[in-house]
Enzyme design. Structure first.
Site: not given
Ligand code: GCW
Length: 696
Positions: A313, A387, A392, A420
C-alpha cells in the site's frame, strides 16, 4: 544476608490510606477491569516477598486499589523465587527459598516453575488464602493480576502452574503524531486521538499511558508497538531525532513489564540518513541500520525491535532494489540481534494497483505467493507477522494458508481489535468467538497442530485511544480484554472470557451480567448476518469503510471484488476453474474448500461463484439467505436497546448513555445495510423474496 523482617513486605489493611496515594495521578473516569470491582476482590492482607522495581510497583498498585475499595477477607501471598533465593544464606542449595515462611510455599511446584520461564507463576487457593509463587518479576505481576481478575481455581484445588501459550503478546498502535485530515490521528482508530502523541510530539502528561500499561499487563500483554505501520515522514524521526520520546514511553511501559517497539520505514537510510539508497545488500545501508539501532539501544536498553510494513500500500520495500523480503527483513534483524531485539516483518504484501478486468490476479493469494518460497531464509530474530486471513480483517475469512506453509519461520498471527470492518466501535461486535475459532483451527487433518500451536506470537491492532472509555464503544473493552487473555490461553472459551471481563469490570450484579452476555456473546454473528454475506467480504463504503456500498470496491484497483451479476455472486478461487487459491491449503482444507458441496456455507462466496439459486447446507437458496438474514439481523438489533435499558440504573450513567446512543446508530446502520443489500440483490437477480418483505 537480609533479616526476615526486611524481605517480607506486608501491606495489611490497617496501613492502607483512605485517599488516593498522593504520588498516583488522578485516575481516568473509567478504569475498565482495574476499577472498584477488581479492587473489591483484592484480599485485605497482601504479603509480598519481592524486591526491586516490580515490588515497588505492586505495592503502589495495592495502595491504589485500596483507595477504590476495602478489599475482600483473606490474604494474598506473592513470592518471587528470584528474590527468595537472593535472600537465602549462601550455603543453602539452589532450591533454597531464603526467608519465605515454609507455609507460603508448601506443596508449590518449585522445580517446574524453575523450568517454566520468568513469565510463569503457580497459584493455589485454600479458604480465603491465595498463594502465588513466581519464577521472576513478570510472573509475579501476572499472578497478582490473576487474583484480581478472579482467575483463581476453586477452593481446595492443588497448585496450578500457569504459563503463557504464546511468548509474543503484542499490541500494535496505528498512532500518528499529527492528525491526518481524513484518517484522523489514529489510522482506523475509533476511540479518539492517540494516547501517546499530541500536536506532533509526545504528550507531556502520560498519566493515561500509565493506566493503559497497567490494563495491558493485567491481561498479559508484553509488547507494544508505538506508531502506525504506515510510517509518515514526521513519525519516521522517532527512530533518530525523537528517540527521547521513545525512551519516555519505554519507561512507562517498562514499569508494567511491557517492552516497546517502533514501526520504521524501510527507506529510513535515505529519508533519515541521507544515503542514496536503502538497498538491503548495500554495506553502507547495513552499517547505517547497525549504527542507528545501536544509538537507539544506548537510550532504551530493553527496546523490543522494529515492525515493518514494506512493499505494501505504497510503503517502500526491498522490491524497488530487486531484493526479496528475506533480504529486507534480515538487514534489520542483524542490526537488532546484538541487542536482543526482533524485527516483526509483515506479510501483508499485495498489488493494490490491480486491474479489476483481470480475473487471474487474486489478492488472497498474494501473501502465500510472496512468502512461502522464502521459508527458512529469515534470521532467528525475524518474526513474520501474518494477518489471520488472506484478505484484510473482514468479518469472515478463512485462516491464512501462510500459517501452515512456513514451518522454518517464526510466525506471529495478526488480529485487528480495532473494528475497521466490524462496525468501527459503533456496532457491538465481540470478536473473541472468531479469534478463538481461528486460534484453534487445525492446520491439517484432525489432531494436526493448530494456529496457536504453530505461532510464536499473537499481535493485534489496538482499539484504544484517548477516549474516556478507552475504546469509544465502552463494551468494545471486552475485545481488548479477550485478546490478551487468548494470547495467554488460546483454549479458554470466549464465553468464559466474557464472564471474566464482566466480573472484573461491572462486578457481581447478575442482571448486568445476563444483559451483557446477551448483548455481546452473539454479536459477531449478528453483525455478520446483516453485512456482506457468506464470506464474500467488503461491500463497505470506500475509504473510511463504514456502512454499506455493495459496488463501492467493485471496479477499483484494490483487489476486493464480489463479481455479482444477474445470475450469481462470489469469487471462484478453486484450482479447477478459478484463481487456484484453494490449492494453497494443506489437506483436508484444500479439497474441502475446492468443492462447492463441502465448502462451509459461511465461506461459500469466498471460494466459489454460484448462482443465486444455489442451495446452501442450511437448505436455503443463496438469494433467500441474503434476504432473510439481513431482515432477521435487523429485527434482532432492534431488541438490543430495550434490553440494555433494563440495566440503566445498574451501571455508571455516562457509560449507559454512551452505549445507548451507539445502539441507536447500530439500529440505523443495520437498517441501511438491510435495505441496500436486499434491494441490490433483488434488482440484480430479479428473484422475489419468498417471504414478501418490503424491498425498495
Ligand atoms: O485494512 C487495511 C487498512 C489500512 C492499514 C492496512 C494494514 C495501516 O485499511 O488502513 O494500514 O490494512 O494493515 O497495513
Amino acid at each position: 544476608m537480609t533479616p526476615a523482617s526486611e524481605s517480607r513486605n506486608t501491606v495489611p489493611r490497617t496501613t492502607v490510606p483512605s485517599m488516593p496515594v498522593p504520588s498516583m495521578p488522578a485516575p481516568p473516569s473509567d478504569l475498565a477491569w482495574l476499577g472498584e470491582h477488581a479492587a473489591a476482590r483484592l484480599p485485605r492482607e497482601v504479603l509480598l516477598h519481592a524486591h526491586g522495581p516490580t515490588a515497588a510497583s505492586l505495592e503502589a498498585e495495592v495502595a491504589r486499589l485500596r483507595a477504590l475499595a476495602p478489599g475482600s477477607p483473606g490474604s494474598l501471598t506473592l513470592v518471587d523465587l528470584a528474590h527468595a533465593r537472593a535472600t537465602a544464606p549462601a550455603q543453602e542449595p539452589a532450591q533454597a527459598t531464603g526467608h519465605v515462611p515454609a507455609a507460603d510455599l508448601e506443596g508449590a511446584p518449585l522445580a517446574e516453575l524453575a523450568d517454566a520461564g520468568e513469565e510463569s507463576f503457580a497459584l493455589a487457593a485454600t479458604g480465603d488464602r491465595i498463594r502465588v509463587v513466581a519464577g521472576g518479576s513478570r510472573g509475579l505481576r501476572y499472578g497478582f493480576y490473576a487474583a484480581l481478575l478472579g482467575l483463581v481455581p476453586a477452593d481446595g484445588e492443588e497448585w496450578t502452574l500457569r504459563s503463557p501459550a504464546l511468548s509474543i503478546r503484542m499490541l500494535d498502535h496505528w498512532d500518528n503524531m499529527t492528525v491526518h485530515p481524513v484518517m484522523g490521528q489514529v489510522e482506523r482508530g475509533y476511540a479518539g486521538g492517540s494516547l501517546f502523541f499530541e500536536d506532533g510530539e509526545l504528550r507531556e502528561d502520560l498519566t493515561r499511558v500509565e493506566h493503559y500499561a497497567r490494563l495491558l499487563a493485567a491481561i498479559g500483554i508484553n509488547r507494544v508497538s508505538l506508531n502506525n505501520v504506515n510510517v509518515h515522514a514526521h513519525e519516521a524521526t522517532l527512530l533518530t531525532t525523537r528517540r527521547d520520546q521513545v525512551a519516555r514511553l519505554a519507561e512507562v511501559f517498562r514499569a508494567q513489564g511491557i517492552t516497546v517497539l517502533l514501526s520504521v520505514s524501510f527507506a529510513s537510510p535515505v529519508l533519515l540518513g541521507g544515503l542514496g539508497t536503502s538497498d538491503p545488500l548495500d554495506p553502507e545501508v547495513q552499517e547505517w541500520w547497525r549504527r542507528t539501532t545501536a544509538d537507539l539501544y544506548a537510550q532504551v536498553p530493553d527496546f523490543g525491535g522494529f515492525v515493518v510494513k514494506a512493499d505494501s500500500e505504497g510503503q517502500p520495500g526491498p522490491f524497488a532494489h530487486g531484493r526479496d523480503h528475506a533480504d529486507g527483513a534480515n538487514v534489520l534483524a542483524r542490526a537488532l540481534a546484538p541487542h536482543g531485539g526482533e524485527v516483526f516483518w509483515r506479510a501483508f504484501v499485495y498489488d493494490h494497483h490491480q486491474d479489476w478486468r483481470d480475473r487471474t490476479t487474486d489478492r488472497a493469494r498474494a501473501a502465500h505467493d510472496h512468502f512461502a518460497p522464502l521459508d527458512g531464509r529469515f534470521d532467528d530474530n525475524a518474526v513474520l507477522q501474518v494477518k489471520h486471513g488472506p484478505m484484510d480483517f473482514q468479518t469472515r475469512e478463512p485462516v491464512s494458508p501462510v500459517i501452515a506453509a512456513m514451518p522454518r519461520t517464526r510466525l506471529a498471527v495478526e488480529l485487528q481489535v480495532t473494528q475497521e470492518y466490524t462496525g468501527q466501535q459503533k456496532h457491538l461486535c465481540y470478536l473473541a468467538p472468531w479469534w478463538s475459532e481461528t486460534l484453534r483451527f487445525p492446520l491439517g487433518p484432525d489432531g494436526a497442530p493448530t494456529v496457536a500451536d504453530t505461532a510464536a506470537g499473537l499481535v493485534a491492532v489496538s482499539n484504544v485511544g484517548d477516549d474516556d472509555f478507552w475504546t469509544g464503544h465502552p463494551l468494545a473493552q471486552a475485545n481488548l480484554f479477550a485478546l490478551g487473555r487468548l494470547a495467554w490461553e488460546p483454549g479458554v472459551s470466549p464465553d468464559r472470557l466474557l464472564e471474566e471481563w464482566i466480573g472484573a469490570t461491572f462486578g457481581p450484579d447478575p442482571l448486568v451480567a445476563e444483559v451483557l452476555r446477551d448483548l455481546l456473546a452473539p454479536s459477531w454473528l449478528l453483525y455478520e448476518s446483516y453485512t456482506a454475506p457468506l464470506g464474500v467480504g467488503f461491500m463497505v463504503r470506500p475509504g473510511h469503510h463504514y456502512g454499506p456500498d455493495v459496488d463501492g470496491y467493485e471496479y477499483t484497483p484494490w483487489g476486493t471484488y464480489h463479481f455479482a451479476d444477474r445470475d450469481g455472486i462470489g469469487v471462484d478461487r478453486t484450482v479447477a476453474t478459478g484463481t487456484g487459491f484453494a490449492g494453497q491449503y494443506p489437506e483436508p482444507w484444500a479439497s474441502r474448500y475446492e468443492s462447492v458441496s463441502t465448502c462451509p456455507d459461511e465461506l461459500l462466496l469466498f471460494f466459489h461463484h454460484v448462482p443465486y439459486t444455489h442451495r446452501l447446507h442450511s437448505g436455503k437458496t443463496v438469494i433467500q439467505h441474503i434476504y432473510d438474514s439481513r431482515a432477521e439481523g435487523c429485527e434482532r438489533v432492534a431488541e438490543l436497546r430495550p434490553r440494555w435499558r433494563q440495566i440503566a440504573d445498574r451501571v455508571p450513567a455516562a457509560l449507559h448513555d454512551r452505549v445507548d446512543a451507539l445502539l441507536v446508530e447500530q439500529e440505523r446502520s443495520a437498517e441501511e445495510w438491510r435495505d441496500q443489500l436486499r434491494s441490490y440483490f433483488f434488482r440484480a437477480s430479479g428473484i422475489a423474496d419468498e417471504n414478501g418483505r418490503p424491498i425498495h
